[in-house]
Design an enzyme around this catalytic site. Sequence first.
Site, PDB file in Angstrom:
ATOM      1  CG  PHE A  77      -1.674  -1.338   1.359  1.00 51.43           C
ATOM      2  CD1 PHE A  77      -2.626  -1.761   0.439  1.00 51.43           C
ATOM      3  CD2 PHE A  77      -1.327  -2.191   2.390  1.00 51.43           C
ATOM      4  CE1 PHE A  77      -3.229  -3.001   0.567  1.00 51.43           C
ATOM      5  CE2 PHE A  77      -1.921  -3.435   2.527  1.00 51.43           C
ATOM      6  CZ  PHE A  77      -2.881  -3.839   1.603  1.00 51.43           C
ATOM      7  CB  ILE A 118     -12.863  -3.643 -16.339  1.00 57.23           C
ATOM      8  CG1 ILE A 118     -13.495  -2.390 -15.712  1.00 57.23           C
ATOM      9  CG2 ILE A 118     -12.480  -4.653 -15.256  1.00 57.23           C
ATOM     10  CD1 ILE A 118     -12.574  -1.548 -14.872  1.00 57.23           C
ATOM     11  N   PRO A 151     -11.818  -8.518 -14.727  1.00 54.64           N
ATOM     12  CG  PRO A 151     -13.697  -8.996 -16.019  1.00 54.64           C
ATOM     13  CD  PRO A 151     -12.208  -9.199 -15.967  1.00 54.64           C
ATOM     14  CE  LYS A 152     -13.087 -14.879 -10.122  1.00 52.29           C
ATOM     15  NZ  LYS A 152     -12.987 -16.344  -9.960  1.00 52.29           N
ATOM     16  CB  THR A 153      -7.819  -9.010 -10.172  1.00 48.29           C
ATOM     17  OG1 THR A 153      -7.766  -8.590 -11.526  1.00 48.29           O
ATOM     18  CG2 THR A 153      -7.397 -10.456 -10.059  1.00 48.29           C
ATOM     19  CD  GLN A 164      -6.365  -2.775  -6.553  1.00 42.98           C
ATOM     20  OE1 GLN A 164      -6.327  -3.451  -5.538  1.00 42.98           O
ATOM     21  NE2 GLN A 164      -5.286  -2.267  -7.067  1.00 42.98           N
ATOM     22  CD  GLU A 206      -2.694   5.005  -5.603  1.00 43.18           C
ATOM     23  OE1 GLU A 206      -2.742   5.290  -4.395  1.00 43.18           O
ATOM     24  OE2 GLU A 206      -1.875   4.191  -6.068  1.00 43.18           O
TER      25      GLU A 206
END
Lengths: 214, 716
Positions: B242, B606, B609-611, B615, B682
């Site tokens: 992060f 995108i 899609p899953k990740t 996020q 972000e």
Amino acid sequence: MEKEESFHGPDIEPDVEDSSRRNFLKQSSLLTAVALTPVTALKAAEMRVDDKVASVFEKLPLKMEVNGKQQNLSVEPRSTLLDILREQLDLTGTKKGCDHGQCGACTVHVDGKRINSCLTLGIMMNGKKITTIEGLAKGDQLHPMQEAFIKHDGFQCGYCTPGQIMSAVACIREGHAGSEQEIREYMSGNICRCGAYPNIVNAILEVKDGGQTV
Amino acid sequence: MEKVINLNMPSSSDGMSRIDGRLKVTGAAKYSAEYTVEGLTYGVLVGSTITNGTITSMDTKAAEHAPGVLAVVTHLNAPKVPGFQPDPSKPAPKKGPLKIFDDNKIVYNGQPIALVIADTYERALYGASLVKAQYNKEPHQTSLQESIGKGYPPHGDGLYKRGTEDAWKLAPFKVEQEYIVSTNTHNPMELHAIIARWDADDKLTVWDKTQGVKATQNDVARLFKIPVHNVQVNSKFVGGAFGSALRTWPHEVAAIVGAKVVKRPVKLVLSRADMFTSVGYRPYTWQKIAIGATADGKLTGITHEAYGQTSAYENFTEGTVRVSLNTYACPNVNTKYNLVSLNVGTPTWMRGPGEATGAFALESALDELSYDLKLDPIELRLRNYAEVDPESGKPYSSKFLNEAYQMGADHIGWKERKQEPGAVKKDGWFVGYGMGGGMFGAYRDGATVKATMMTDGRLILQTAVSDIGPGTGTAMVLIAAEKMGIPADKITFENGESDLPDAPMQGGSGTTSSVGSAVHDACAELKQKFQKLIGNGDTDNPDYVQVLKQHNLPLLEVTTKSNGGDERKNYSMNSWSVHFVRVLVNAATGVVKIDKVASVADSGHIVSPKTARSQVVGGAIGGIGMALMEESIIDHRYGRYINNNFADYHVPVNADIPQIDALFVNKPDPYINPMGAKGMAEIALIGMAAAVANAVYNASGKRVRELPITPDKVMA
């Protein structure tokens, strides 16, 4: 000017005036028995003989079963199960996230029940059966919970994941996966900083509702 | 036939699963501290117990004599780090990174003063407890509030102005308020860790937690004055960061120095307490913002000033006040940014860095204004919707924020919201709705990818980039699969090692754009190479295996650097988000529960899609932590963190979080890169803290302007 004792994390020792190995030598029963004279003791300390003696002394035998395999180890009484798994058995799937029992990353099963291995001394595990994340799958066949975590993306970085999965399996076994709300409550000992919580809940629900044996 | 994914609220099972999922769920993924290295030793750091002053003497004898201890490294005996030594040809810089073990100065509490190295972790930890130091203690200052008068602009005068200064004062409707964001600590679950091994006097291998192996490689080479190619940095799996692993920290230098001293590899894993002092944090920041508007809700002026804390030895700056320059159309804006130097470690970028801090103030103040104007907060934003970048005047490369507002409002059930605060109460809980927006620059850096097609049909992609958790590898594989016209399971992605082709830091939401472009371009070039071989430029997707066999080739490879053109000169490129929250506020206790969340990202096309969903969900949860619980507290009498553990530094746990609707506008940006993908990490967090604060006000009528929004503040 003032004197302050330096410290590191949780391992704050009482301010013993001389806590060098010489004290250990004086206190140790073996060396009392051989009745070394102070001069000899001093000499021994200089030669660092005490280290060698200590390394024998400071270890105890530990027999435990880890992922179905019998382990006969020699460990220091102060070694945690977590550090033994990671540093001695190279089972690094069990993670260190806090060392204080506050994050759940180190969760393993002992005789089928989930515990924080960082809060468990290795020598308490004599005769116990330990299952770590490495022991959950049957060969190449993943445990249903592992499959569900992949399917529902129950992680991002993956570091808390072994602990989450071990907890999730136990959560169902305990009968604490009756509802989303109950799962959230009983999975709250496992922190996920990436924030995969809803996905983790979905994974557990899928396994629970799928009725597979966990 | 692939399932069509509805990106207007995907479920957690939609889309391709992570390529490294199996490694992560079986415990096979190895993080920095988990490599087997022959002759390994263990290092434990000892921190200073004073906050400002000098070490006058150290007693390391007991530690040195403790069983298994191999060395106690301090400023008294550490070999000099060449890169720390002053360059006589240049004037000495006034400020710079902490030079660990270089001198006896103490500038913050917990600053490492010794590294104890032993043959086991337990012995090193015990040895560390025996190290004693005497200090000459000097007065310290750790409170920004008490030192705000000593604020200074870090560069230039710290001022920005467009139009008339303080124009808000003349407006018929105005809000002028102060906001505080407390210190937040990244606290990734993986403790920062390094294994350092000298392979020769001028050759080094490290397994290190870093968001950029190339940057770490360069830093280490510079500090130890050894050739860059003699430094190998490995960071294949990173357990979250992060922002905390965006720079090289003192403990990394300590481990490398320690390995030199004991002539064996040293493993150094920070403790959770060390994580609060040693690897940065989101700095405590005080802001004052004033906004003026006409009766019909047109902004006439914004004045925004911020004071952020930094260390005594470095200036850390971030874009806190920038949000006021370019989020909304407003003719008159002036901002001022100051730092306050304190006896603390240097802060660093934490997810949604300054923008998240600034957006808390701006989006809260706008909400306050909306109540004065008796105007729906979304409507207020729409009336000041920027069609071009208000700062540069450039057109946006893409902006569909208005669609995002609509999507989020529909999903949260915004029409149920009552304009009057405290109007809805159910079973002892007030119910309220809030929203807050975020923006962050969308970037594309240069990156290089090597793509190799093998005779078994496997495509191997290689690049140095780290993957700290967003699913970079998964996104890269999907980009390559589409470009090459082969199934994703035929593609492997290798990353996180410094001898792989160059890639930027994983930071600033730039990886998919930067490295993804390089994957795209490498695949395009590789395909061309195949097409050239068969002499047919028209074959869209050649049978790669067949072509290799026909030409008797073991493989075909390209190494492609991708930089992008000068699109940025013509367009303002940004990602946008809006977060909607429904909260419950307990009327008797002030406890705030997050009841429902809809977070919408306008982050271009995108890719995965899953990740992507994870996020956005993860960013929203990070924002909830910032809003409701995260605060690293220093006891200013001693200058020491008093809640430096997970029992006292609260982060969201499972019970705090409901299901979260992650929504995507999913319209490609035509200019930023070949995929049309903008950044996401972000904006997934920026604006969330204000959304929560605004919902708490809507629910209870209590406006909390100091984060975190703990029950005491709600009840005050």
